[in-house]
Design an enzyme around this catalytic site. Structure first.
Site, PDB file in Angstrom:
ATOM      1  N   ARG A 181       0.794  -0.982  -0.144  1.00 15.99           N
ATOM      2  CA  ARG A 181      -0.038  -0.245  -0.122  1.00 15.99           C
ATOM      3  C   ARG A 181       0.510   1.275   0.082  1.00 15.99           C
ATOM      4  NH1 ARG A 181      -3.789  -2.980   3.095  1.00 15.99           N
ATOM      5  NH2 ARG A 181      -5.429  -3.408   2.174  1.00 15.99           N
ATOM      6  N   LYS A 194       3.613  11.450 -11.877  1.00 18.77           N
ATOM      7  CA  LYS A 194       2.601  10.431 -12.409  1.00 18.77           C
ATOM      8  C   LYS A 194       2.706   9.237 -12.146  1.00 18.77           C
ATOM      9  CE  LYS A 194      -0.297  13.394 -15.432  1.00 18.77           C
ATOM     10  NZ  LYS A 194      -0.798  13.850 -16.470  1.00 18.77           N
ATOM     11  N   GLU A 218      10.203  17.065 -25.190  1.00 23.13           N
ATOM     12  CA  GLU A 218       9.831  17.587 -24.301  1.00 23.13           C
ATOM     13  C   GLU A 218      10.147  19.315 -23.315  1.00 23.13           C
ATOM     14  OE1 GLU A 218       7.028  16.538 -22.597  1.00 23.13           O
ATOM     15  OE2 GLU A 218       7.090  14.315 -22.638  1.00 23.13           O
ATOM     16  N   LYS A 278       8.385  22.677 -14.329  1.00 17.89           N
ATOM     17  CA  LYS A 278       6.687  21.734 -14.001  1.00 17.89           C
ATOM     18  C   LYS A 278       6.295  21.389 -12.444  1.00 17.89           C
ATOM     19  CE  LYS A 278       5.234  17.367 -14.844  1.00 17.89           C
ATOM     20  NZ  LYS A 278       5.470  15.782 -15.148  1.00 17.89           N
ATOM     21  N   GLU A 308      -4.873  16.858 -12.180  1.00 15.51           N
ATOM     22  CA  GLU A 308      -5.096  17.677 -13.610  1.00 15.51           C
ATOM     23  C   GLU A 308      -6.597  18.148 -13.146  1.00 15.51           C
ATOM     24  OE1 GLU A 308      -2.590  15.694 -15.991  1.00 15.51           O
ATOM     25  OE2 GLU A 308      -3.837  15.257 -17.795  1.00 15.51           O
ATOM     26  N   ARG A 321      -2.704  22.023 -14.578  1.00 14.86           N
ATOM     27  CA  ARG A 321      -1.769  20.370 -15.263  1.00 14.86           C
ATOM     28  C   ARG A 321      -1.776  20.417 -16.590  1.00 14.86           C
ATOM     29  NH1 ARG A 321       0.794  15.913 -11.101  1.00 14.86           N
ATOM     30  NH2 ARG A 321       2.608  15.331 -13.378  1.00 14.86           N
ATOM     31  N   ASN A 376       0.429  18.705 -20.898  1.00 11.75           N
ATOM     32  CA  ASN A 376      -0.065  17.426 -22.071  1.00 11.75           C
ATOM     33  C   ASN A 376      -0.302  18.139 -23.402  1.00 11.75           C
ATOM     34  OD1 ASN A 376      -0.073  16.069 -20.106  1.00 11.75           O
ATOM     35  ND2 ASN A 376      -2.245  16.171 -20.036  1.00 11.75           N
ATOM     36  N   HIS A 432       0.191  15.260 -26.441  1.00 18.73           N
ATOM     37  CA  HIS A 432       0.105  14.125 -26.047  1.00 18.73           C
ATOM     38  C   HIS A 432      -0.921  13.358 -26.299  1.00 18.73           C
ATOM     39  CE1 HIS A 432       3.448  15.910 -23.994  1.00 18.73           C
ATOM     40  NE2 HIS A 432       3.590  14.248 -23.327  1.00 18.73           N
ATOM     41  N   HIS A 475       0.218  10.478 -28.151  1.00 22.30           N
ATOM     42  CA  HIS A 475       0.265   8.644 -27.004  1.00 22.30           C
ATOM     43  C   HIS A 475      -0.640   7.738 -28.600  1.00 22.30           C
ATOM     44  CE1 HIS A 475       0.190  10.293 -22.804  1.00 22.30           C
ATOM     45  NE2 HIS A 475       1.437  10.289 -22.804  1.00 22.30           N
ATOM     46  N   HIS A 509       8.849   7.717 -27.330  1.00 26.12           N
ATOM     47  CA  HIS A 509       7.708   8.898 -26.425  1.00 26.12           C
ATOM     48  C   HIS A 509       7.708  10.114 -27.094  1.00 26.12           C
ATOM     49  CE1 HIS A 509       4.852  10.543 -23.762  1.00 26.12           C
ATOM     50  NE2 HIS A 509       5.473  11.351 -23.445  1.00 26.12           N
TER      51      HIS A 509
HETATM   52  P1  NAD Z   1      13.363   4.805 -20.880  1.00 23.59           P
HETATM   53  O1  NAD Z   1      12.961   4.753 -19.783  1.00 23.59           O
HETATM   54  O2  NAD Z   1      13.154   3.922 -22.539  1.00 23.59           O
HETATM   55  O3  NAD Z   1      14.784   5.338 -21.864  1.00 23.59           O
HETATM   56  C1  NAD Z   1      15.155   5.392 -23.145  1.00 23.59           C
HETATM   57  C2  NAD Z   1      16.724   4.279 -23.609  1.00 23.59           C
HETATM   58  O4  NAD Z   1      17.670   5.195 -22.842  1.00 23.59           O
HETATM   59  C3  NAD Z   1      16.436   3.102 -22.816  1.00 23.59           C
HETATM   60  O5  NAD Z   1      16.935   1.910 -23.559  1.00 23.59           O
HETATM   61  C4  NAD Z   1      17.400   3.209 -21.641  1.00 23.59           C
HETATM   62  O6  NAD Z   1      17.475   2.004 -20.856  1.00 23.59           O
HETATM   63  C5  NAD Z   1      18.617   3.791 -22.125  1.00 23.59           C
HETATM   64  N1  NAD Z   1      19.297   5.075 -21.307  1.00 23.59           N
HETATM   65  C6  NAD Z   1      18.785   5.368 -19.895  1.00 23.59           C
HETATM   66  N2  NAD Z   1      19.789   6.205 -18.936  1.00 23.59           N
HETATM   67  C7  NAD Z   1      20.353   6.452 -20.129  1.00 23.59           C
HETATM   68  C8  NAD Z   1      22.257   6.832 -19.137  1.00 23.59           C
HETATM   69  N3  NAD Z   1      22.043   7.321 -19.251  1.00 23.59           N
HETATM   70  N4  NAD Z   1      22.844   6.330 -20.632  1.00 23.59           N
HETATM   71  C9  NAD Z   1      22.531   5.001 -21.880  1.00 23.59           C
HETATM   72  N5  NAD Z   1      21.436   4.645 -22.014  1.00 23.59           N
HETATM   73  C10 NAD Z   1      20.684   4.940 -21.201  1.00 23.59           C
HETATM   74  O7  NAD Z   1      12.776   6.725 -21.850  1.00 23.59           O
HETATM   75  P2  NAD Z   1      12.467   7.559 -21.691  1.00 23.59           P
HETATM   76  O8  NAD Z   1      12.381   8.681 -22.722  1.00 23.59           O
HETATM   77  O9  NAD Z   1      12.752   8.418 -20.423  1.00 23.59           O
HETATM   78  O10 NAD Z   1      10.828   7.891 -21.172  1.00 23.59           O
HETATM   79  C11 NAD Z   1      10.049   7.182 -21.704  1.00 23.59           C
HETATM   80  C12 NAD Z   1       8.605   7.475 -20.828  1.00 23.59           C
HETATM   81  O11 NAD Z   1       8.530   8.119 -20.093  1.00 23.59           O
HETATM   82  C13 NAD Z   1       7.087   6.836 -21.528  1.00 23.59           C
HETATM   83  O12 NAD Z   1       6.744   5.870 -21.268  1.00 23.59           O
HETATM   84  C14 NAD Z   1       6.478   8.032 -21.416  1.00 23.59           C
HETATM   85  O13 NAD Z   1       5.006   7.807 -21.109  1.00 23.59           O
HETATM   86  C15 NAD Z   1       6.977   8.503 -20.452  1.00 23.59           C
HETATM   87  N6  NAD Z   1       6.335   9.723 -19.324  1.00 23.59           N
HETATM   88  C16 NAD Z   1       6.044   9.333 -18.551  1.00 23.59           C
HETATM   89  C17 NAD Z   1       6.198  11.151 -17.886  1.00 23.59           C
HETATM   90  C18 NAD Z   1       5.245  11.331 -16.080  1.00 23.59           C
HETATM   91  O14 NAD Z   1       4.561  12.531 -16.077  1.00 23.59           O
HETATM   92  N7  NAD Z   1       5.059  10.397 -15.899  1.00 23.59           N
HETATM   93  C19 NAD Z   1       6.433  12.654 -18.148  1.00 23.59           C
HETATM   94  C20 NAD Z   1       6.911  11.850 -19.927  1.00 23.59           C
HETATM   95  C21 NAD Z   1       7.068  10.580 -20.309  1.00 23.59           C
HETATM   96  N1  GLY Z   2       3.701  14.908 -18.497  1.00 21.23           N
HETATM   97  C1  GLY Z   2       2.453  15.113 -17.918  1.00 21.23           C
HETATM   98  C2  GLY Z   2       2.638  14.834 -16.601  1.00 21.23           C
HETATM   99  O1  GLY Z   2       3.306  15.148 -15.671  1.00 21.23           O
HETATM  100  O2  GLY Z   2       1.446  15.975 -16.694  1.00 21.23           O
END
Ligand code: NAD
Ligand code: GLY
Length: 360
Positions: free
Chosen positions: A121, A143, A185, A227, A237, A241, A245, A248, A252, A265
Site C-alpha cells: 500500500r 504520475k 519535452e 513543472k 490534473e 496541469r 499534455n 500528447h 500517445h 515517446h
Molecule cells: P526510456 O526510459 O525507455 O529510456 C530510453 C532508453 O535509454 C532506454 O533504452 C534506456 O535503457 C536508455 N538509457 C536511459 N538512461 C541512459 C543513460 N544515461 N545512458 C545510456 N542509456 C540510457 O525512455 P524515456 O524517454 O526516458 O521515457 C519515456 C517514458 O516516459 C514513456 O513511457 C512516457 O510515457 C513516460 N513519460 C512519463 C511522464 C510522467 O509524467 N510520468 C512524462 C513524460 C513521459
Molecule cells: N507529463 C505530463 C504530466 O506530468 O502531467
C-alpha cells in the site's frame, strides 16, 4: 548544484540538479530518514553503467540495497513487469519503511514508481532519472503507471517521490536518438509556459545539442521549475496541469497504433506537438511566425514532425485518441497554442481540423 522545490505541503520534495550527484544518493536518502532496506529498480542498459555507483553510495550510507533489473524499452512498462517487481520485492523482504530507488529513464521511473505506490500500500521512493526526458519531465510530478494494449498509461496513480536526483553526468552516455527525443519535452515547456525559455533554446541550441553541461543545468532546472509550478497548483490534473499534455493526445495515439517502441515517446509527441500547432493556427489563431519558429526548432532537434497514415491507420488513430485519459463525453480535448509561451486547454476540436493538420 541547483535545487528546485516541488511545493505540495507535507509531501513537498526537492529536485537536485548537477554533476556528480549519483555518488551522493546514499547520504541524501539517509537525510530523508528512510528505513534500512531498499531496492534499486533499473533496466539492463542503465544498470550496467550506473547500478554499481548507486548501490555503493547506498551501502556506504548504511542501507542494504537489492537490485531489480527489467528489460529496456517501452514494453517493460507493463503489468507483467509490475508483477515481476512485486515478486522480487517479496523475496528481498522489503517492509513498509523500506524504499525504492528508480534508476533510469521514464519507463523505469513510471514502472517502479507505480510499484512503489502499490506494494504494501505504498513505499517511499526516490527518482534518479538518467534520460533528458526523465530529468525534465517524467521524474517530477508523481504520475506513475504502466500501459495496456488499449493505450498508454491507462493504469496508474498520482504518487510523489521523496526526492529527485538529476545527475547531469549520466546524460553523457545517452544514445543520440534518445537525447533528441528528450528535447521534445524541453521545447514543450517553452511553448506552453515560457517565451523567454523558448528564445533561449533557439539561441543556445548548438550548445544543447552537444550536451554542454552549464547549458544543460540551466535548461533542466528551468523545465523542472515550470513543472513544479504547474504541479504545485494542480497535482491531480483538475485544470492547469493539462497544459503539460500539449501534443500528447495525438502523440500517445501514435505510440499506441504504431506499436510501443517504433516511435520513441519524445518522437511521437514531437509529431503530436507540430500537429497541435497546425490546429492552433485555426483555433485559437496562432500566428504563422510563431508556428514556423516552433516547427523549425523541432526540425533543428532532428525530430519527426509528420506521420503518413493510410486510412486503416487513420481510423485506429482516432479510436486510440478516444481512449485517451483526457477524453470527456467521448471526445478528445486538446491543448492549443495562442502564442509561444501561452496555451489554452480543454478545447474540443472538430475531427476535420485534426485530419487536415495530419495531412498538411
Ligand atoms: P526510456 O526510459 O525507455 O529510456 C530510453 C532508453 O535509454 C532506454 O533504452 C534506456 O535503457 C536508455 N538509457 C536511459 N538512461 C541512459 C543513460 N544515461 N545512458 C545510456 N542509456 C540510457 O525512455 P524515456 O524517454 O526516458 O521515457 C519515456 C517514458 O516516459 C514513456 O513511457 C512516457 O510515457 C513516460 N513519460 C512519463 C511522464 C510522467 O509524467 N510520468 C512524462 C513524460 C513521459
Ligand atoms: N507529463 C505530463 C504530466 O506530468 O502531467
Amino acid at each position: 548544484m541547483r535545487t528546485v522545490n516541488v511545493p505540495l505541503g507535507n509531501r513537498s520534495y526537492e529536485i537536485r540538479i548537477g554533476g556528480g550527484l549519483l555518488a551522493t544518493l546514499g547520504g541524501r536518502c539517509a537525510r530523508l530518514k528512510l528505513g534500512p532496506r531498499c531496492a534499486i529498480i533499473t533496466d539492463t542498459n542503465v544498470g550496467k553503467r550506473f547500478a554499481k555507483p548507486a548501490f555503493n553510495s547506498l551501502a556506504r550510507a548504511g542501507f542494504s540495497p537489492a537490485l531489480i533489473v527489467v528489460p529496456p524499452g517501452e514494453s517493460a512498462k507493463s503489468l507483467k513487469s509490475v508483477q515481476s517487481c512485486y515478486d522480487q520485492l517479496a523475496v528481498h523482504r522489503l517492509e513498509r519503511k523500506s524504499f525504492i530507488v528508480t534508476l533510469g529513464g521514464g519507463v523505469v521511473g513510471d514502472l517502479a514508481g507505480f510499484v512503489a505506490a502499490t506494494y504494501l500500500r505504498g513505499l517511499a521512493f526516490v527518482q534518479v532519472p538518467t534520460t533528458l526526458l526523465a530529468q525534465v519531465d517524467s521524474s517530477v510530478g508523481g504520475k506513475v503507471g504502466v500501459n495496456l494494449k488499449a493505450g498508454k498509461n491507462l493504469v496508474g496513480a498520482f504518487y510523489q517521490p521523496r526526492l529527485v536526483l538529476c545527475d547531469l553526468d549520466t546524460l553523457q552516455t545517452l544514445p543520440e536518438r534518445e537525447y533528441r527525443a528528450g528535447l521534445a519535452e524541453v521545447i514543450k515547456y517553452g511553448i506552453i509556459y515560457d517565451a523567454r525559455l523558448f528564445a533561449q533554446l533557439e539561441h543556445d541550441f548548438p550548445k544543447l545539442l552537444r550536451r554542454d553541461q552549464p547549458t544543460l543545468a540551466a535548461v533542466v532546472a528551468r523545465c523542472c521549475e515550470i513543472k513544479a509550478e504547474v504541479v504545485g497548483q494542480d497535482e491531480t490534473e483538475g485544470g492547469v496541469r493539462a497544459i503539460l499534455n500539449f501534443g500528447h493526445t495525438i502523440g500517445h495515439a501514435i505510440e499506441a497504433i504504431c506499436g510501443y517502441g517504433k516511435f520513441l515517446h519524445g518522437e511521437a509527441i514531437s509529431i503530436g506537438q507540430v500537429t497541435a500547432v497546425k490546429i492552433s493556427r485555426r483555433v485559437p489563431g496562432l500566428s504563422k511566425r510563431d508556428a514556423d519558429r516552433i516547427v523549425n526548432l523541432f526540425k533543428r532537434a532532428g525530430l519527426p514532425t509528420q506521420i503518413r497514415l493510410n486510412s486503416v491507420q487513420r481510423r485506429k488513430l482516432f479510436a486510440a485518441m478516444r481512449l485517451d485519459k483526457k477524453v470527456r463525453a467521448g471526445e478528445a480535448r486538446f491543448v492549443l497554442a495562442e502564442k509561444i509561451g501561452k496555451v489554452v486547454w480543454g478545447r474540443r476540436v472538430p475531427e476535420v481540423y485534426i485530419r487536415e493538420a495530419l495531412d498538411s
